[in-house]
Motif scaffolding. Structure first.
Motif, PDB file in Angstrom:
ATOM      1  N   GLU A 158     109.844  64.386  99.900  1.00  0.00           N
ATOM      2  CA  GLU A 158     110.301  65.388  98.934  1.00  0.00           C
ATOM      3  C   GLU A 158     109.611  65.184  97.588  1.00  0.00           C
ATOM      4  OE1 GLU A 158     114.868  66.178 100.513  1.00  0.00           O
ATOM      5  OE2 GLU A 158     114.437  64.471  99.200  1.00  0.00           O
ATOM      6  N   TYR A 159     109.535  63.943  97.168  1.00  0.00           N
ATOM      7  CA  TYR A 159     108.872  63.620  95.902  1.00  0.00           C
ATOM      8  C   TYR A 159     107.399  64.029  95.942  1.00  0.00           C
ATOM      9  CZ  TYR A 159     107.059  60.723  92.057  1.00  0.00           C
ATOM     10  OH  TYR A 159     106.435  60.275  90.923  1.00  0.00           O
ATOM     11  N   LEU A 160     106.734  63.675  97.044  1.00  0.00           N
ATOM     12  CA  LEU A 160     105.319  64.000  97.184  1.00  0.00           C
ATOM     13  C   LEU A 160     105.109  65.506  97.135  1.00  0.00           C
ATOM     14  CD1 LEU A 160     102.588  62.527  97.704  1.00  0.00           C
ATOM     15  CD2 LEU A 160     102.930  63.018 100.132  1.00  0.00           C
ATOM     16  N   GLY A 161     106.027  66.245  97.755  1.00  0.00           N
ATOM     17  CA  GLY A 161     105.914  67.695  97.758  1.00  0.00           C
ATOM     18  C   GLY A 161     106.045  68.312  96.386  1.00  0.00           C
TER      19      GLY A 161
ATOM     20  N   PHE B   7      90.648  60.105  89.984  1.00  0.00           N
ATOM     21  CA  PHE B   7      91.856  59.353  89.660  1.00  0.00           C
ATOM     22  C   PHE B   7      92.300  59.619  88.225  1.00  0.00           C
ATOM     23  CE2 PHE B   7      90.153  56.936  93.252  1.00  0.00           C
ATOM     24  CZ  PHE B   7      91.296  56.843  94.041  1.00  0.00           C
ATOM     25  N   VAL B   8      91.343  59.734  87.305  1.00  0.00           N
ATOM     26  CA  VAL B   8      91.680  60.059  85.925  1.00  0.00           C
ATOM     27  C   VAL B   8      92.340  61.433  85.866  1.00  0.00           C
ATOM     28  CG1 VAL B   8      90.750  60.474  83.612  1.00  0.00           C
ATOM     29  CG2 VAL B   8      89.814  58.626  85.026  1.00  0.00           C
ATOM     30  N   VAL B   9      91.772  62.396  86.566  1.00  0.00           N
ATOM     31  CA  VAL B   9      92.319  63.752  86.566  1.00  0.00           C
ATOM     32  C   VAL B   9      93.693  63.787  87.222  1.00  0.00           C
ATOM     33  CG1 VAL B   9      91.984  66.106  87.432  1.00  0.00           C
ATOM     34  CG2 VAL B   9      90.055  64.837  86.461  1.00  0.00           C
ATOM     35  N   ALA B  10      93.892  63.021  88.288  1.00  0.00           N
ATOM     36  CA  ALA B  10      95.188  62.995  88.962  1.00  0.00           C
ATOM     37  C   ALA B  10      96.284  62.473  88.038  1.00  0.00           C
ATOM     38  CB  ALA B  10      95.104  62.138  90.224  1.00  0.00           C
ATOM     39  N   LEU B  11      96.023  61.390  87.335  1.00  0.00           N
ATOM     40  CA  LEU B  11      97.021  60.846  86.410  1.00  0.00           C
ATOM     41  C   LEU B  11      97.285  61.804  85.267  1.00  0.00           C
ATOM     42  CD1 LEU B  11      95.896  57.121  86.386  1.00  0.00           C
ATOM     43  CD2 LEU B  11      98.021  58.021  87.334  1.00  0.00           C
ATOM     44  N   TRP B  12      96.242  62.440  84.769  1.00  0.00           N
ATOM     45  CA  TRP B  12      96.369  63.463  83.722  1.00  0.00           C
ATOM     46  C   TRP B  12      97.289  64.587  84.200  1.00  0.00           C
ATOM     47  CZ3 TRP B  12      91.863  67.279  82.526  1.00  0.00           C
ATOM     48  CH2 TRP B  12      92.086  67.945  81.318  1.00  0.00           C
ATOM     49  N   GLY B  13      97.098  65.004  85.436  1.00  0.00           N
ATOM     50  CA  GLY B  13      97.906  66.089  85.984  1.00  0.00           C
ATOM     51  C   GLY B  13      99.353  65.707  86.161  1.00  0.00           C
ATOM     52  N   ILE B  14      99.612  64.505  86.670  1.00  0.00           N
ATOM     53  CA  ILE B  14     100.985  64.075  86.899  1.00  0.00           C
ATOM     54  C   ILE B  14     101.710  63.846  85.581  1.00  0.00           C
ATOM     55  CG2 ILE B  14     102.442  62.235  87.834  1.00  0.00           C
ATOM     56  CD1 ILE B  14     100.349  61.845  90.027  1.00  0.00           C
TER      57      ILE B  14
ATOM     58  N   ALA C 158     100.007  59.490  93.149  1.00  0.00           N
ATOM     59  CA  ALA C 158      98.768  59.544  92.372  1.00  0.00           C
ATOM     60  C   ALA C 158      97.561  59.413  93.291  1.00  0.00           C
ATOM     61  CB  ALA C 158      98.762  58.449  91.309  1.00  0.00           C
ATOM     62  N   GLY C 159      97.638  58.503  94.251  1.00  0.00           N
ATOM     63  CA  GLY C 159      96.545  58.352  95.201  1.00  0.00           C
ATOM     64  C   GLY C 159      96.354  59.591  96.053  1.00  0.00           C
ATOM     65  N   HIS C 160      97.447  60.157  96.541  1.00  0.00           N
ATOM     66  CA  HIS C 160      97.354  61.375  97.353  1.00  0.00           C
ATOM     67  C   HIS C 160      96.745  62.522  96.546  1.00  0.00           C
ATOM     68  CE1 HIS C 160      99.962  59.434 100.328  1.00  0.00           C
ATOM     69  NE2 HIS C 160      99.692  60.439 101.137  1.00  0.00           N
TER      70      HIS C 160
ATOM     71  N   VAL D  41     102.417  66.638  94.450  1.00  0.00           N
ATOM     72  CA  VAL D  41     101.120  67.078  94.972  1.00  0.00           C
ATOM     73  C   VAL D  41     101.270  68.494  95.511  1.00  0.00           C
ATOM     74  CG1 VAL D  41      99.173  66.468  96.466  1.00  0.00           C
ATOM     75  CG2 VAL D  41     100.640  64.669  95.538  1.00  0.00           C
ATOM     76  N   THR D  42     101.357  69.441  94.590  1.00  0.00           N
ATOM     77  CA  THR D  42     101.531  70.835  94.961  1.00  0.00           C
ATOM     78  C   THR D  42     100.178  71.525  95.096  1.00  0.00           C
ATOM     79  OG1 THR D  42     101.623  71.546  92.656  1.00  0.00           O
ATOM     80  CG2 THR D  42     103.710  70.916  93.683  1.00  0.00           C
ATOM     81  N   PRO D  43     100.112  72.599  95.863  1.00  0.00           N
ATOM     82  CA  PRO D  43      98.840  73.333  95.970  1.00  0.00           C
ATOM     83  C   PRO D  43      98.305  73.780  94.618  1.00  0.00           C
ATOM     84  CG  PRO D  43     100.341  74.028  97.707  1.00  0.00           C
ATOM     85  CD  PRO D  43     101.131  73.143  96.792  1.00  0.00           C
ATOM     86  N   SER D  44      99.190  74.225  93.722  1.00  0.00           N
ATOM     87  CA  SER D  44      98.718  74.686  92.417  1.00  0.00           C
ATOM     88  C   SER D  44      98.167  73.541  91.586  1.00  0.00           C
ATOM     89  CB  SER D  44      99.859  75.381  91.659  1.00  0.00           C
ATOM     90  OG  SER D  44     100.937  74.486  91.437  1.00  0.00           O
TER      91      SER D  44
END
Length: 336
Positions: A90-93, A128-135, A326-328, A96-99
């Motif tokens: 549930e958390y991952l969903g 990885f930088v972009v993923a953390l920025w997004g989260i 973050a990894g996903h 890590v959304t399509p948008s």
């Protein structure tokens, strides 16, 4: 949230959090109820005296402390942090959304030149930088709306974790004294996490960088400073640029549960010899990386083979859910 941000807060995405499984998005109060009393005024006077003793300029403190208020809502949020009832899936969903993946890919492309230079200097792969920025802040769009100095002063005065937050308040005043941001613009989460990468003030002092050379480490509105600061944090905390974070795996039915957890390290080859396979049933890669097997929910949930970069992400935010998400997200953003 990060090492040096050991506070059980639920800042925007988690960069300031050490709670075991952070909420996806912390509440950001639209209107703050304030309280003024003689005790708080005396507390601020003590803060000013201590800051002067540390060498901060009187004019900085006059400006920074002039409009500080006790914010009742900050205490309410600190006392009533939501319990973590989401399953990992549930958390991952929610993370890590399509948008978010789509926007992450756009940000990766838009900032390719900058991120390439950042990778060259710090050895952190752009995805990885972009993923953390997004989260953390939805790519800089949700950085919080509260006065960092007032929030930290409120929490330091409260007494429950006063030592920690007093240190953070002193760090925030030092940042202002160095001229990186004006007091009115030092905005962040209710727990004091700031900017596009949600650094606590002490973490800012240790890891934030002036990428563009303008004399200010501006993680609030300067994208290059913010992204470079995130990469510098990861780099200094041990990031390995030639490795990924980990992968989902399938465990054999007789896998010894005593081997589960980040404290047990074996080479990928050794895990393969114990019957561990990739989630799709294929053999694990042949690289001789040190790895651990973790279950997403501690004693249950999907299994993952995690490497040193996963451990570094756990320093950013001490939550297994966060590090796995973050990894996903990085994998999805970087997928061709």
């Amino acid at each position: 949230m990060m090492a040096g941000m050991a506070v059980a807060s639920l800042a925007l995405g988690g960069c300031a959090a050490s709670a075991e499984e952070p909420a996806v998005q912390a509440e950001q109060p639209k209107a703050a109820t304030v309280t003024a009393d003689s005790g708080f005024s005396a507390f601020l006077a003590g803060i000013r005296t201590e800051a002067l003793e540390k060498g901060l300029r009187p004019q900085t403190l006059d400006t920074a402390l002039a409009n500080v208020t006790h914010i009742d809502r900050v205490i309410e949020l600190d006392r009533k942090q939501p319990e973590f009832t989401l399953s990992f899936n549930e958390y991952l969903g929610r993370i890590v959304t399509p948008s978010r993946v789509e926007e992450g890919r756009r940000k990766l492309a838009e900032n390719k030149a900058l991120l390439t230079e950042i990778e060259r200097r710090y050895g952190v792969q752009p995805r990885f930088v972009v993923a953390l920025w997004g989260i953390e802040t939805n790519f800089g769009k949700n950085t919080g709306g509260m006065s960092v100095v007032s929030s930290l002063a409120t929490l330091a005065y409260d007494g429950r974790r006063s030592k920690y937050f007093r240190t953070e308040l002193m760090s925030a005043l030092a940042i202002l004294d160095q001229g990186h941001i004006a007091p009115a613009n030092m905005i962040g989460s209710w727990a004091g996490a700031m900017g596009q990468c949600q650094f606590m003030p002490s973490t800012f002092l240790k890891f934030a960088v002036d990428w563009d050379g303008d004399g200010k480490r501006n993680i609030w509105t300067n994208r290059s400073d913010a992204l470079a600061s995130a990469a510098n944090y990861l780099s200094q905390e041990g990031w390995k640029g030639d490795q990924t974070w980990g992968r989902a795996v399938r465990l054999p039915a007789d896998f010894p549960r005593a081997l589960l957890g980040a404290d047990t390290r074996k080479s990928v080859r050794e895990w393969a010899a114990l019957g561990v396979k990739a989630a799709d049933g294929k053999a694990l890669p042949a690289r001789e990386l040190s790895a651990s097997i973790v279950l997403a929910e501690g004693t249950k949930g999907p299994a993952f083979l995690v490497y040193d970069n996963f451990r570094t992400t756990m320093k950013w935010n001490r939550s297994t859910f966060f590090a796995l998400a973050a990894g996903h997200l990085a994998d999805r953003i970087g997928a061709k």
